[in-house]
Scaffold this motif. Structure first.
Motif, PDB file in Angstrom:
ATOM      1  N   ASP A 106       0.771  -1.190  -0.336  1.00 37.04           N
ATOM      2  CA  ASP A 106      -0.065  -0.010   0.040  1.00 37.04           C
ATOM      3  C   ASP A 106       0.808   1.038   0.001  1.00 37.04           C
ATOM      4  O   ASP A 106       1.804   1.495   0.652  1.00 37.04           O
ATOM      5  CB  ASP A 106      -0.946  -0.386   1.226  1.00 37.04           C
ATOM      6  CG  ASP A 106      -1.985   1.077   1.208  1.00 37.04           C
ATOM      7  OD1 ASP A 106      -2.135   1.916   0.343  1.00 37.04           O
ATOM      8  OD2 ASP A 106      -2.616   1.097   2.348  1.00 37.04           O
ATOM      9  N   HIS A 169      -2.179   2.427   9.206  1.00 31.63           N
ATOM     10  CA  HIS A 169      -2.934   1.038   9.825  1.00 31.63           C
ATOM     11  C   HIS A 169      -1.539   0.000   9.478  1.00 31.63           C
ATOM     12  O   HIS A 169      -0.784   0.103   8.697  1.00 31.63           O
ATOM     13  CB  HIS A 169      -4.165   0.683   9.037  1.00 31.63           C
ATOM     14  CG  HIS A 169      -3.849   0.798   7.353  1.00 31.63           C
ATOM     15  ND1 HIS A 169      -3.383   0.045   6.516  1.00 31.63           N
ATOM     16  CD2 HIS A 169      -3.811   2.012   6.420  1.00 31.63           C
ATOM     17  CE1 HIS A 169      -3.207   0.317   5.313  1.00 31.63           C
ATOM     18  NE2 HIS A 169      -3.427   1.384   5.259  1.00 31.63           N
ATOM     19  N   HIS A 176      -6.012  -3.683   5.455  1.00 32.28           N
ATOM     20  CA  HIS A 176      -6.134  -2.972   6.825  1.00 32.28           C
ATOM     21  C   HIS A 176      -6.104  -3.787   7.808  1.00 32.28           C
ATOM     22  O   HIS A 176      -7.130  -4.561   7.954  1.00 32.28           O
ATOM     23  CB  HIS A 176      -7.301  -1.567   6.739  1.00 32.28           C
ATOM     24  CG  HIS A 176      -7.123  -1.070   5.510  1.00 32.28           C
ATOM     25  ND1 HIS A 176      -8.017  -1.118   4.420  1.00 32.28           N
ATOM     26  CD2 HIS A 176      -6.331   0.213   5.497  1.00 32.28           C
ATOM     27  CE1 HIS A 176      -7.765   0.107   3.835  1.00 32.28           C
ATOM     28  NE2 HIS A 176      -6.807   0.685   4.238  1.00 32.28           N
ATOM     29  N   ALA A 200       1.321   0.954   7.495  1.00 35.70           N
ATOM     30  CA  ALA A 200       1.146   1.493   6.229  1.00 35.70           C
ATOM     31  C   ALA A 200       1.031   2.993   7.093  1.00 35.70           C
ATOM     32  O   ALA A 200       0.376   3.432   7.847  1.00 35.70           O
ATOM     33  CB  ALA A 200       0.258   1.374   5.499  1.00 35.70           C
ATOM     34  N   GLU A 202       0.923   6.981   6.671  1.00 38.74           N
ATOM     35  CA  GLU A 202       0.465   7.810   5.349  1.00 38.74           C
ATOM     36  C   GLU A 202      -0.291   9.194   6.025  1.00 38.74           C
ATOM     37  O   GLU A 202      -1.505   9.349   5.945  1.00 38.74           O
ATOM     38  CB  GLU A 202      -0.644   7.059   4.821  1.00 38.74           C
ATOM     39  CG  GLU A 202      -1.718   6.286   5.504  1.00 38.74           C
ATOM     40  CD  GLU A 202      -2.681   5.797   4.720  1.00 38.74           C
ATOM     41  OE1 GLU A 202      -3.142   6.327   3.698  1.00 38.74           O
ATOM     42  OE2 GLU A 202      -3.265   4.599   5.117  1.00 38.74           O
ATOM     43  N   GLU A 233       2.761   8.036   1.148  1.00 32.42           N
ATOM     44  CA  GLU A 233       2.512   6.906   2.122  1.00 32.42           C
ATOM     45  C   GLU A 233       3.368   5.691   1.656  1.00 32.42           C
ATOM     46  O   GLU A 233       3.677   5.574   0.442  1.00 32.42           O
ATOM     47  CB  GLU A 233       1.021   6.254   1.947  1.00 32.42           C
ATOM     48  CG  GLU A 233       0.956   4.647   2.769  1.00 32.42           C
ATOM     49  CD  GLU A 233      -0.457   4.125   2.314  1.00 32.42           C
ATOM     50  OE1 GLU A 233      -1.197   4.436   1.248  1.00 32.42           O
ATOM     51  OE2 GLU A 233      -0.956   3.329   3.079  1.00 32.42           O
TER      52      GLU A 233
END
Ligand code: MG
Length: 249
Positions: A106, A169, A176, A200, A202, A233
């Protein structure tokens, strides 16, 4: 529950991250005045599938595309469209990821379309740098609040605001997963970071108010005051040797 990944899982996540990062780079290179957001989305999807991976945002909670493409005052979750033409001076936030062999990558970045205003350029720079501030704090033994506070401190010292309604997350076999990674917080608070955690990080950073609202399409999140927003991110692994960015080309 926070899942610690084995070294075997981390090596798969590195490949998912590489595909995600390469797709994001490709998408970013396509950002130009006159291009539609649907065209950018198609390029990213084609690339991800060509690598034996799947676009992990597509159909996630019903999201209809590979990439979230959010322009200017749009913060996140913009839906690509054939009718949405990028114009000179726009800043274009692209968020996308790939699922490879059961694991997710991600990542996101904001790109300039042609010449953008000095204000837009500064916002993009600060947002990007705040991500790396957060990454540097993602060390085993630190706590989630150390990441959060590092981002917040950097951003607010420069007069920008941190979106609070949406957060980073955990990422892994789910796109997620726990824990939440806010971009605001208190150093030394929250869960302790352990080797094998994958996060992640971001930051979503606004030029004006931190407040946001969701448009009637039920996806696109925009700044309440209509001012610009940027988003960067990376997916990051906590290791005994320090933070390792997984979403690298
Ligand atoms: Mg994310």
């Amino acid at each position: 529950m926070i899942v610690l990944k084995t070294s075997r899982e981390l090596s798969i996540m590195k490949e998912a991250g590489r595909i995600s990062a390469a797709a994001l780079r490709l998408a970013g290179e396509a950002v130009e005045p006159g291009v539609t957001t649907a065209e950018i989305d198609r390029l990213a999807e084609q690339y991800i599938r060509s690598q034996g991976a799947v676009p992990n945002f597509k159909n996630y909670n019903g999201f209809p595309a590979t990439a979230c493409i959010s322009i200017n005052s749009e913060v996140i979750h913009g839906i690509p469209s054939k009718k949405r033409v990028i114009r000179e001076g726009d800043i274009v936030s692209i968020d996308l990821g790939a699922k490879f062999e059961g694991y997710h990558g991600d990542n996101a970045a904001t790109f300039a379309a042609g010449e953008v205003s000095p204000e837009a350029k500064a916002l993009m720079e600060v947002t990007k740098e705040s991500l790396y501030e957060g990454v540097r704090a993602a060390k085993a033994g630190n706590r989630i609040g150390d990441i959060s506070a590092a981002v917040q401190r950097y951003v607010e010292a420069r007069g920008y605001s941190v979106v609070r309604q949406f957060v980073g997350h955990g990422v892994g076999a789910s796109l997620h997963e726990a824990p939440e990674v806010p971009n605001f917080g208190v150093p030394g608070r929250g869960i302790r970071l352990l080797p094998g955690m994958t996060l992640a990080i971001e930051p979503m950073i606004n030029a004006g108010t931190e407040k946001v609202k969701t448009l009637p399409d039920n996806w696109t999140v925009v700044t309440l005051d209509g001012k610009l927003s940027a988003h960067f991110e990376h997916s990051v692994a906590i290791t005994a040797d320090g933070p390792q960015i997984l979403t690298l080309v």
